[in-house]
Design an enzyme around this catalytic site. Structure first.
Site, PDB file in Angstrom:
ATOM      1  N   SER A  41      38.393  41.483  36.797  1.00 24.06           N
ATOM      2  CA  SER A  41      39.606  42.261  36.480  1.00 24.06           C
ATOM      3  C   SER A  41      39.374  43.763  36.469  1.00 24.06           C
ATOM      4  CB  SER A  41      40.245  41.794  35.176  1.00 24.06           C
ATOM      5  OG  SER A  41      39.579  42.321  34.062  1.00 24.06           O
ATOM      6  N   THR A  43      38.619  39.943  30.994  1.00 22.99           N
ATOM      7  CA  THR A  43      38.939  40.634  29.735  1.00 22.99           C
ATOM      8  C   THR A  43      39.128  42.143  29.910  1.00 22.99           C
ATOM      9  OG1 THR A  43      36.586  40.888  29.248  1.00 22.99           O
ATOM     10  CG2 THR A  43      37.690  38.973  28.293  1.00 22.99           C
ATOM     11  N   ASP A  44      38.492  42.722  30.957  1.00 20.41           N
ATOM     12  CA  ASP A  44      38.425  44.189  31.025  1.00 20.41           C
ATOM     13  C   ASP A  44      39.788  44.878  31.129  1.00 20.41           C
ATOM     14  OD1 ASP A  44      35.710  44.113  30.739  1.00 20.41           O
ATOM     15  OD2 ASP A  44      35.255  44.337  32.868  1.00 20.41           O
ATOM     16  N   THR A  98      35.571  36.542  33.853  1.00 16.27           N
ATOM     17  CA  THR A  98      34.353  35.884  33.357  1.00 16.27           C
ATOM     18  C   THR A  98      34.605  34.412  33.060  1.00 16.27           C
ATOM     19  OG1 THR A  98      33.562  37.947  32.438  1.00 16.27           O
ATOM     20  CG2 THR A  98      32.656  35.960  31.464  1.00 16.27           C
TER      21      THR A  98
HETATM   22  N1  ASP Z   1      34.449  42.095  34.152  1.00 18.66           N
HETATM   23  C1  ASP Z   1      35.052  40.858  33.685  1.00 18.66           C
HETATM   24  C2  ASP Z   1      36.527  40.877  34.070  1.00 18.66           C
HETATM   25  O1  ASP Z   1      37.261  41.613  33.463  1.00 18.66           O
HETATM   26  C3  ASP Z   1      34.891  40.766  32.218  1.00 18.66           C
HETATM   27  C4  ASP Z   1      35.479  39.546  31.592  1.00 18.66           C
HETATM   28  O2  ASP Z   1      36.262  38.806  32.123  1.00 18.66           O
HETATM   29  O3  ASP Z   1      35.100  39.335  30.418  1.00 18.66           O
HETATM   30  O4  ASP Z   1      36.922  40.170  34.972  1.00 18.66           O
END
Ligand code: ASP
Length: 326
Positions: free
Chosen positions: A70, A103-104, A16
Site C-alpha cells: 500500500s 497498513t501504510d 502485509t
Molecule cells: N508496506 C505494507 C503495506 O502497506 C505494510 C503493511 O501492510 O503492514 O502494504
C-alpha cells in the site's frame, strides 16, 4: 440445511496480510502482496466446524481488486476499488464488504471510500502487521474479526478492524511502524472491539456524520486529478520548496502546521503567495492527536478537523467537485 441469508464480499488489494517472508520467523523483511484473496479467506475461516456462529448464516464471495504494497497505492487503484465496492454494494443479496489492505496508507483509502460511497451496508477494512507465512501471523484473526463486523447489523460506514479493535475511518491513524496494534483513533477512541468471535460496540462512541462528498461516477480519470501536496512546518522552514512547487504547477497544498496550526513566517509568506496565485491551501496539524481549532488568527482554511493526509484527500475531492461544477 439452514439458508445462508447474508452475503459478504471480500476484496483483496495486497499488503502485509498477503505478504510472504523467506522464513516463518522473519516478520519484518518480507514481500507484501503475494497471496491471493481466496487463499487468505480460506485460511481465516479455517475448518467449517469451527466457524463462529455469527458467520454460519453467511456465504462469501471474493475478488482480487489489486495486489500491491500500500505504499504504492495510487489514484487509479482507488477509482477501481471504489467502482468495485459500488458494484457489490448495489447487489441486493450483498450485506457487507470486507477489504484487505496494507497498513501504510490504509487510513487514506478508508477515508477516501467514506467520502465516495454512500451505503448503509458495513464496509470493513482489515490488514496485518506480520506476513501471511509468519508463525503467529495476525492476518487470519484480523480477517475473521472483520468478517464478523461486516456480518453484524450495526453499520459504522467505513471502518478498520485490526488487533481486536474497531476504528472509524475518520479518526484512525497508523501510529506505530511495527507493533501488532499499530492503529489508534486518538482522543475519540475505539468504536468497538472483537473478542473471542464476539463483536462489542462501545456506547461511548458517537458515529460521526460522514456524508459522501462525491459519487464514484463523478470521479475524474486518475490522470486528471489535481496535484495536491503536503508540506510541513518545522524549525527553519522556508518558502523555497513552496515556490518550486507553484512553479511546477501544484494546484493544492496541505500544511501540516505545528501545534494549533502555527507556522514559520517564511513558510507562511510562501503559502500566501501560492494562494494568491490560485493554489488552494488547507491547514492541519502535525500533532498526532487532536485537530486544529480554527481561530481568527488562522490565515488558511483550518476547518477540516482531519489529519494532514486525510485533509489532502478531502481537498482532492473538493477540488474535483469544483472542477465539475464549472
Ligand atoms: N508496506 C505494507 C503495506 O502497506 C505494510 C503493511 O501492510 O503492514 O502494504
Amino acid at each position: 440445511m439452514q439458508a445462508k441469508n447474508q452475503k459478504i464480499v471480500v476484496l483483496g488489494t495486497g499488503g502485509t496480510i498477503a505478504g510472504v517472508s523467506a522464513s516463518a520467523i522473519e516478520g519484518l523483511a518480507y514481500k507484501a502482496a503475494q497471496r491471493g484473496i481466496d487463499n487468505l479467506l480460506e485460511v481465516a475461516l479455517g475448518h467449517q466446524q469451527h466457524w463462529p456462529r455469527a458467520l454460519s448464516n453467511c456465504q462469501f464471495d471474493s475478488e482480487q481488486v489489486a495486489q500491491l504494497d500500500s505504499k504504492d497505492m495510487d489514484f487509479e487503484t482507488w477509482i477501481h476499488l471504489a467502482q468495485r465496492c459500488e458494484h457489490w454494494l448495489s447487489q441486493s443479496d450483498v450485506t457487507g464488504l470486507v477489504i484487505t489492505h496494507g497498513t501504510d496508507t490504509l487510513e487514506e483509502t478508508a477515508y477516501f471510500l467514506s467520502q465516495v460511497l454512500s451505503s448503509a451496508k458495513p464496509i470493513v477494512l482489515t490488514c496485518a502487521m506480520r506476513p501471511a507465512n509468519f508463525e503467529g501471523a495476525d492476518g487470519p484473526q484480523n480477517l475473521r474479526d472483520a468478517l464478523l463486523v461486516a456480518a453484524s447489523t450495526h453499520s459504522l460506514g467505513v471502518c478498520l478492524v485490526a488487533a481486536g479493535e474497531i476504528h472509524h475511518s475518520r479518526y484512525v491513524q497508523k501510529i506505530h511502524p511495527t507493533r501488532l496494534n499499530a492503529f489508534d483513533s486518538g482522543e475519540t477512541g475505539l468504536a468497538g472491539r472483537v473478542h473471542n468471535d464476539q463483536v462489542q460496540w462501545l456506547d461511548t462512541f458517537n458515529t460521526p456524520n460522514t456524508l459522501a462528498k462525491l459519487r464514484v461516477t463523478q470521479l475524474l480519470p486518475a490522470a486528471q486529478w489535481p496535484w495536491v501536496e503536503i508540506v510541513m512546518n518545522h524549525v527553519n522552514a522556508s518558502e523555497l520548496h513552496i515556490d518550486a512547487l507553484v512553479q511546477a504547477g501544484v494546484k493544492g497544498l496541505v500544511v501540516a502546521g505545528t501545534g494549533n496550526g502555527s507556522m514559520n513566517s517564511n513558510l507562511k509568506a510562501g503559502l500566501e503567495t501560492a494562494q494568491k496565485a490560485g493554489v488552494e491551501v488547507r491547514l492541519a496539524t502535525r500533532c498526532n492527536q487532536g485537530a486544529v481549532v480554527p481561530t481568527e488568527n488562522h490565515y488558511f482554511d483550518a476547518s477540516s478537523g482531519l489529519s494532514p493526509v486525510k485533509t489532502r484527500v478531502a481537498l482532492l475531492l473538493d477540488m474535483m467537485s469544483q472542477l465539475q461544477s464549472h
